[in-house]
Design a protein around this motif. Structure first.
Motif, PDB file in Angstrom:
ATOM      1  N   LEU A 137      58.419  48.330  39.060  1.00 38.02           N
ATOM      2  CA  LEU A 137      57.078  48.794  38.731  1.00 38.02           C
ATOM      3  C   LEU A 137      57.049  49.228  37.273  1.00 38.02           C
ATOM      4  N   GLU A 138      55.965  48.887  36.601  1.00 33.25           N
ATOM      5  CA  GLU A 138      55.829  49.218  35.184  1.00 33.25           C
ATOM      6  C   GLU A 138      54.414  49.704  34.896  1.00 33.25           C
ATOM      7  N   GLY A 139      54.258  50.316  33.730  1.00 27.14           N
ATOM      8  CA  GLY A 139      52.926  50.698  33.270  1.00 27.14           C
ATOM      9  C   GLY A 139      52.183  51.596  34.236  1.00 27.14           C
ATOM     10  N   ARG A 140      50.920  51.242  34.486  1.00 25.88           N
ATOM     11  CA  ARG A 140      50.068  52.067  35.335  1.00 25.88           C
ATOM     12  C   ARG A 140      50.599  52.133  36.767  1.00 25.88           C
ATOM     13  N   GLN A 141      51.141  51.037  37.270  1.00 27.54           N
ATOM     14  CA  GLN A 141      51.707  51.052  38.616  1.00 27.54           C
ATOM     15  C   GLN A 141      52.794  52.113  38.742  1.00 27.54           C
ATOM     16  N   LEU A 142      53.660  52.185  37.751  1.00 23.92           N
ATOM     17  CA  LEU A 142      54.756  53.144  37.783  1.00 23.92           C
ATOM     18  C   LEU A 142      54.230  54.575  37.705  1.00 23.92           C
ATOM     19  N   ARG A 188      44.426  51.937  43.598  1.00 27.63           N
ATOM     20  CA  ARG A 188      45.698  51.899  42.893  1.00 27.63           C
ATOM     21  C   ARG A 188      45.907  50.515  42.290  1.00 27.63           C
ATOM     22  N   GLU A 189      46.645  50.495  41.191  1.00 32.03           N
ATOM     23  CA  GLU A 189      46.936  49.236  40.500  1.00 32.03           C
ATOM     24  C   GLU A 189      48.070  48.518  41.214  1.00 32.03           C
ATOM     25  N   MET A 190      47.853  47.227  41.507  1.00 34.57           N
ATOM     26  CA  MET A 190      48.868  46.404  42.143  1.00 34.57           C
ATOM     27  C   MET A 190      49.112  45.162  41.290  1.00 34.57           C
TER      28      MET A 190
END
Length: 270
Positions: A133-138, A204-206
């Protein structure tokens, strides 16, 4: 599948692999000229503040001290996708300050896993393979993995407000708007009669973009010194997922539970 402390808190954005709910805008009648505060209906004037509603829920499930007395949680049960005729197993792990791990095993699909160890977030499934997971997801995963998120600490939000009293899952509920400090907002619903949380609507961002889900929490049962919602129904991307918890235990986990599996460690830069 993404689940997003208490087990129901981690589970609320679940099932987005199958998952989005198209939440249509609720039509409302055109308002007349806004009355002065003195002329507003009594019910509108008497909406309790969000902080009071949140604290009432905390008290109803056992109290702040009961929540803070634990350092880890393990929950287990079953997951069902009724429209697909699938029933599998689920296991949820969480530990302070912000560790989380969720595992599903579904027939014909295999194991699906999502985790966060305080720094690294990951997802593994037969459909996507191992993924970091990176960015907004993280960042959203970090936010949702806060072990003591149930107390809704003020510093985690830029604002908390009571929007209205409305019907949710056939129950009179207070609707709260919680604006997260890192960006985004969640809507939560609290039963007017019992004070317990009835559910949530959140985005949530996926990998496929922003996904919105509606979650209904019910059948609270006492485990140790805390009440836990043991039936969690979510609709996301037009698919309903039903999760039923049969086991909830506290303070039994080792830190090694949250170590990234070998497939994820292989993705980490040296």
């Amino acid at each position: 599948m993404r689940l997003i402390s208490r087990p129901s808190g981690l589970l609320w954005p679940a099932a987005v692999l199958c998952a989005t709910v198209a939440l249509g805008a609720q039509s409302r009648p055109e308002p007349k000229a806004a009355p002065s505060p003195a002329e507003q209906p009594a019910a509108a004037q008497k909406l309790p503040p969000a902080r009071e509603i949140l604290d009432r829920h905390v008290k109803a499930i056992g109290g702040r001290q009961a929540i803070l007395s634990h350092s880890s949680t393990r929950a287990a049960g079953k997951v069902e996708l009724p429209a697909m005729g699938l029933t599998g197993e689920l296991e949820v792990f969480a530990a302070k300050p912000d560790r989380s791990l969720i595992r599903f095993v579904l027939p014909g699909v295999g194991e699906i896993q999502e985790g966060f160890n305080g720094k690294i977030g990951w997802s593994i499934s037969a459909l996507t393979g191992p993924t970091l997971l990176e960015g907004r997801q993280l960042e959203e995963r970090r936010f949702d993995s806060d072990f003591y998120s149930e107390v809704r600490a003020q510093e985690r939000y830029t604002s908390m407000s009571t929007v209205e009293q409305t019907a949710f899952d056939g129950r009179p509920c207070y609707k709260l708007r919680l604006v997260r400090r890192g960006g985004g907002e969640d809507f939560e619903f609290y039963d007017v009669q019992t004070g317990l949380r009835a559910g949530r609507i959140g985005t949530r961002e996926m990998q496929m973009g922003a996904v919105t889900g509606t979650t209904i929490e019910s059948e609270y049962r006492k485990f140790g010194n805390t009440l836990v919602a043991t039936r969690i129904r979510q609709t996301a991307m037009g698919v309903e997922t039903v999760m039923t918890l049969t086991v909830v235990e506290f303070d039994t986990l080792e830190e090694s539970v949250f170590h990234p599996p070998p497939a994820i460690q292989a993705l980490l830069k040296p």
